[in-house]
Design a protein around this motif. Structure first.
Motif, PDB file in Angstrom:
ATOM      1  N   GLN A   1     -19.479  31.384   6.575  1.00 15.27           N
ATOM      2  CA  GLN A   1     -18.537  30.399   5.897  1.00 15.27           C
ATOM      3  C   GLN A   1     -19.083  30.316   4.058  1.00 15.27           C
ATOM      4  OE1 GLN A   1     -22.013  26.899   6.111  1.00 15.27           O
ATOM      5  NE2 GLN A   1     -23.550  28.009   5.463  1.00 15.27           N
ATOM      6  N   TRP A   2     -19.071  32.023   3.482  1.00 18.45           N
ATOM      7  CA  TRP A   2     -19.180  32.247   1.892  1.00 18.45           C
ATOM      8  C   TRP A   2     -18.730  33.133   2.108  1.00 18.45           C
ATOM      9  CZ3 TRP A   2     -21.681  28.496   0.109  1.00 18.45           C
ATOM     10  CH2 TRP A   2     -23.016  27.886   1.020  1.00 18.45           C
ATOM     11  N   ILE A   3     -17.746  33.743   2.700  1.00 18.64           N
ATOM     12  CA  ILE A   3     -16.894  35.023   2.627  1.00 18.64           C
ATOM     13  C   ILE A   3     -15.535  34.250   2.222  1.00 18.64           C
ATOM     14  CG2 ILE A   3     -15.769  36.352   3.614  1.00 18.64           C
ATOM     15  CD1 ILE A   3     -17.382  37.398   5.906  1.00 18.64           C
ATOM     16  N   GLN A   4     -15.053  34.839   0.939  1.00 22.07           N
ATOM     17  CA  GLN A   4     -14.085  34.082   0.858  1.00 22.07           C
ATOM     18  C   GLN A   4     -12.902  34.824   0.108  1.00 22.07           C
ATOM     19  OE1 GLN A   4     -16.820  34.318  -3.493  1.00 22.07           O
ATOM     20  NE2 GLN A   4     -16.084  31.687  -3.843  1.00 22.07           N
ATOM     21  N   GLU A   5     -12.737  36.089   0.632  1.00 22.27           N
ATOM     22  CA  GLU A   5     -11.953  36.704   0.435  1.00 22.27           C
ATOM     23  C   GLU A   5     -12.382  38.501   1.842  1.00 22.27           C
ATOM     24  OE1 GLU A   5      -8.822  38.743  -2.402  1.00 22.27           O
ATOM     25  OE2 GLU A   5     -10.759  38.239  -2.807  1.00 22.27           O
ATOM     26  N   VAL A   6     -10.956  38.539   2.583  1.00 20.76           N
ATOM     27  CA  VAL A   6     -11.230  39.443   3.307  1.00 20.76           C
ATOM     28  C   VAL A   6     -10.019  39.909   3.029  1.00 20.76           C
ATOM     29  CG1 VAL A   6     -11.328  40.124   5.858  1.00 20.76           C
ATOM     30  CG2 VAL A   6     -12.278  37.993   5.381  1.00 20.76           C
ATOM     31  N   GLU A   7     -10.149  41.584   2.624  1.00 20.88           N
ATOM     32  CA  GLU A   7      -9.056  42.421   2.658  1.00 20.88           C
ATOM     33  C   GLU A   7      -8.469  43.900   3.174  1.00 20.88           C
ATOM     34  OE1 GLU A   7      -8.293  41.969  -2.125  1.00 20.88           O
ATOM     35  OE2 GLU A   7      -9.666  43.376  -1.279  1.00 20.88           O
ATOM     36  N   TYR A   8      -8.232  44.133   3.907  1.00 18.07           N
ATOM     37  CA  TYR A   8      -8.228  45.601   4.335  1.00 18.07           C
ATOM     38  C   TYR A   8      -7.049  46.703   3.345  1.00 18.07           C
ATOM     39  CZ  TYR A   8      -9.702  43.111   7.727  1.00 18.07           C
ATOM     40  OH  TYR A   8     -10.548  42.135   9.443  1.00 18.07           O
TER      41      TYR A   8
ATOM     42  N   ARG B   1     -12.922  45.053   3.156  1.00 18.14           N
ATOM     43  CA  ARG B   1     -13.342  44.776   1.922  1.00 18.14           C
ATOM     44  C   ARG B   1     -14.075  42.714   1.912  1.00 18.14           C
ATOM     45  NH1 ARG B   1     -10.719  46.352  -1.848  1.00 18.14           N
ATOM     46  NH2 ARG B   1     -11.025  48.392  -1.523  1.00 18.14           N
ATOM     47  N   LEU B   2     -15.557  42.812   2.332  1.00 21.15           N
ATOM     48  CA  LEU B   2     -15.395  41.516   2.077  1.00 21.15           C
ATOM     49  C   LEU B   2     -16.426  40.707   0.938  1.00 21.15           C
ATOM     50  CD1 LEU B   2     -18.142  41.112   5.725  1.00 21.15           C
ATOM     51  CD2 LEU B   2     -14.899  40.691   4.920  1.00 21.15           C
ATOM     52  N   ARG B   3     -15.635  39.596   0.440  1.00 23.50           N
ATOM     53  CA  ARG B   3     -16.346  39.232  -1.324  1.00 23.50           C
ATOM     54  C   ARG B   3     -17.025  37.676  -0.592  1.00 23.50           C
ATOM     55  NH1 ARG B   3     -10.860  41.426  -3.236  1.00 23.50           N
ATOM     56  NH2 ARG B   3     -11.786  43.066  -4.282  1.00 23.50           N
ATOM     57  N   CYS B   4     -17.846  38.099  -1.478  1.00 27.67           N
ATOM     58  CA  CYS B   4     -18.461  36.720  -0.991  1.00 27.67           C
ATOM     59  C   CYS B   4     -18.992  36.254  -2.614  1.00 27.67           C
ATOM     60  CB  CYS B   4     -19.941  36.803   0.027  1.00 27.67           C
ATOM     61  SG  CYS B   4     -19.444  37.464   1.486  1.00 27.67           S
ATOM     62  N   PHE B   5     -18.708  35.135  -3.335  1.00 24.83           N
ATOM     63  CA  PHE B   5     -18.824  34.932  -4.574  1.00 24.83           C
ATOM     64  C   PHE B   5     -18.973  36.124  -5.488  1.00 24.83           C
ATOM     65  CE2 PHE B   5     -21.001  31.501  -2.151  1.00 24.83           C
ATOM     66  CZ  PHE B   5     -20.499  30.714  -2.362  1.00 24.83           C
ATOM     67  N   SER B   6     -20.032  36.670  -6.053  1.00 23.79           N
ATOM     68  CA  SER B   6     -20.219  37.486  -7.127  1.00 23.79           C
ATOM     69  C   SER B   6     -20.319  39.440  -6.268  1.00 23.79           C
ATOM     70  CB  SER B   6     -21.607  37.769  -7.934  1.00 23.79           C
ATOM     71  OG  SER B   6     -22.359  37.646  -7.448  1.00 23.79           O
ATOM     72  N   ASN B   7     -20.492  39.047  -4.950  1.00 26.47           N
ATOM     73  CA  ASN B   7     -20.423  40.908  -3.993  1.00 26.47           C
ATOM     74  C   ASN B   7     -19.911  40.835  -3.325  1.00 26.47           C
ATOM     75  OD1 ASN B   7     -23.824  40.403  -4.517  1.00 26.47           O
ATOM     76  ND2 ASN B   7     -24.058  38.946  -3.215  1.00 26.47           N
ATOM     77  N   THR B   8     -19.648  41.885  -3.083  1.00 29.31           N
ATOM     78  CA  THR B   8     -18.676  43.028  -2.334  1.00 29.31           C
ATOM     79  C   THR B   8     -19.075  43.072  -1.152  1.00 29.31           C
ATOM     80  OG1 THR B   8     -17.245  42.674  -4.249  1.00 29.31           O
ATOM     81  CG2 THR B   8     -16.266  44.151  -2.327  1.00 29.31           C
TER      82      THR B   8
ATOM     83  N   LEU C   1     -10.066  39.392  13.113  1.00 26.45           N
ATOM     84  CA  LEU C   1     -10.661  38.508  10.770  1.00 26.45           C
ATOM     85  C   LEU C   1      -9.793  38.803  10.186  1.00 26.45           C
ATOM     86  CD1 LEU C   1     -12.946  36.900   9.433  1.00 26.45           C
ATOM     87  CD2 LEU C   1     -13.600  39.637   9.201  1.00 26.45           C
ATOM     88  N   PRO C   2      -8.530  38.227  10.401  1.00 31.12           N
ATOM     89  CA  PRO C   2      -7.551  37.901   9.345  1.00 31.12           C
ATOM     90  C   PRO C   2      -7.529  38.582   8.217  1.00 31.12           C
ATOM     91  CG  PRO C   2      -7.074  36.321  10.358  1.00 31.12           C
ATOM     92  CD  PRO C   2      -8.080  37.286  11.081  1.00 31.12           C
ATOM     93  N   ALA C   3      -6.986  38.959   7.148  1.00 30.13           N
ATOM     94  CA  ALA C   3      -6.881  38.872   5.755  1.00 30.13           C
ATOM     95  C   ALA C   3      -6.696  38.033   5.234  1.00 30.13           C
ATOM     96  CB  ALA C   3      -5.677  40.284   4.729  1.00 30.13           C
ATOM     97  N   HIS C   4      -7.649  36.940   4.192  1.00 32.27           N
ATOM     98  CA  HIS C   4      -7.381  35.956   4.048  1.00 32.27           C
ATOM     99  C   HIS C   4      -8.020  35.498   2.608  1.00 32.27           C
ATOM    100  CE1 HIS C   4     -10.969  35.473   6.215  1.00 32.27           C
ATOM    101  NE2 HIS C   4     -11.547  34.518   5.024  1.00 32.27           N
ATOM    102  N   ARG C   5      -7.598  34.965   1.328  1.00 31.41           N
ATOM    103  CA  ARG C   5      -8.585  34.626   0.549  1.00 31.41           C
ATOM    104  C   ARG C   5      -8.524  33.294   0.313  1.00 31.41           C
ATOM    105  NH1 ARG C   5      -6.273  36.844  -5.038  1.00 31.41           N
ATOM    106  NH2 ARG C   5      -7.871  37.687  -4.974  1.00 31.41           N
ATOM    107  N   ILE C   6      -9.957  32.622   0.181  1.00 30.66           N
ATOM    108  CA  ILE C   6      -9.843  31.109   0.465  1.00 30.66           C
ATOM    109  C   ILE C   6     -10.005  30.547  -1.491  1.00 30.66           C
ATOM    110  CG2 ILE C   6     -11.253  29.342   0.410  1.00 30.66           C
ATOM    111  CD1 ILE C   6     -12.628  30.903   3.223  1.00 30.66           C
TER     112      ILE C   6
END
Length: 138
Positions: free
Chosen positions: A80-87, A104-111, A128-133
């Motif tokens: 729920q806290w993952i804001q972005e998933v990239e490959y 690459r998982l981005r959660c607020f200020s953490n990568t 877990l497809p790439a996406h950005r919230i």
């Protein structure tokens, strides 16, 4: 010349010790993955990139989190806290990854960056497809 005879057994002992350590590490890793497999949608080997260190981990995806476990312990990121998933094909430092991809998982200020082998990366991309919230403030 006689000191050379002591060197040969010493090298053999070191070689055997390293081989045993690697085997036990592999067995321990297999135990991690088997334990995670029962409750996870996907489990694979990966390398957690922490600065210039690459740490071998078991990486698992559950309905609620991404779990990574190494010989040093276990941690997780709530989905729920993952804001972005990239490959990507390179790390955030610009270093290229050969024979795999970077998850690459981005959660607020953490990568969090995990290096996956190509076959595992394809599986992760499907589950877990790439996406950005986008945040409401954007």
């Amino acid at each position: 010349m006689s000191s050379l005879w002591f060197l040969i057994p010493a090298v053999a002992v070191v070689f055997l010790a390293v081989s045993l350590f690697r085997q036990f590490a592999t067995d321990r890793f297999d135990a991690f993955t088997e334990r995670l497999r029962g409750s996870s949608r996907l489990v694979s080997r990966a390398e957690l990139v922490d600065g210039n260190r690459h740490i071998n981990v078991a990486l698992a995806l559950t309905d609620s989190s991404v779990i990574y476990e190494s010989a040093n312990g276990q941690s997780s990121v709530d989905r729920q806290w993952i804001q972005e998933v990239e490959y990507e094909s390179e790390l955030s430092t610009g270093q290229m990854v050969s024979g795999g991809k970077v998850l690459r998982l981005r959660c607020f200020s953490n990568t969090f960056e995990f290096v996956l082998r190509s076959a595992a990366a394809r599986e992760w991309e499907q589950v877990l497809p790439a996406h950005r919230i986008l945040s409401a403030q954007a």
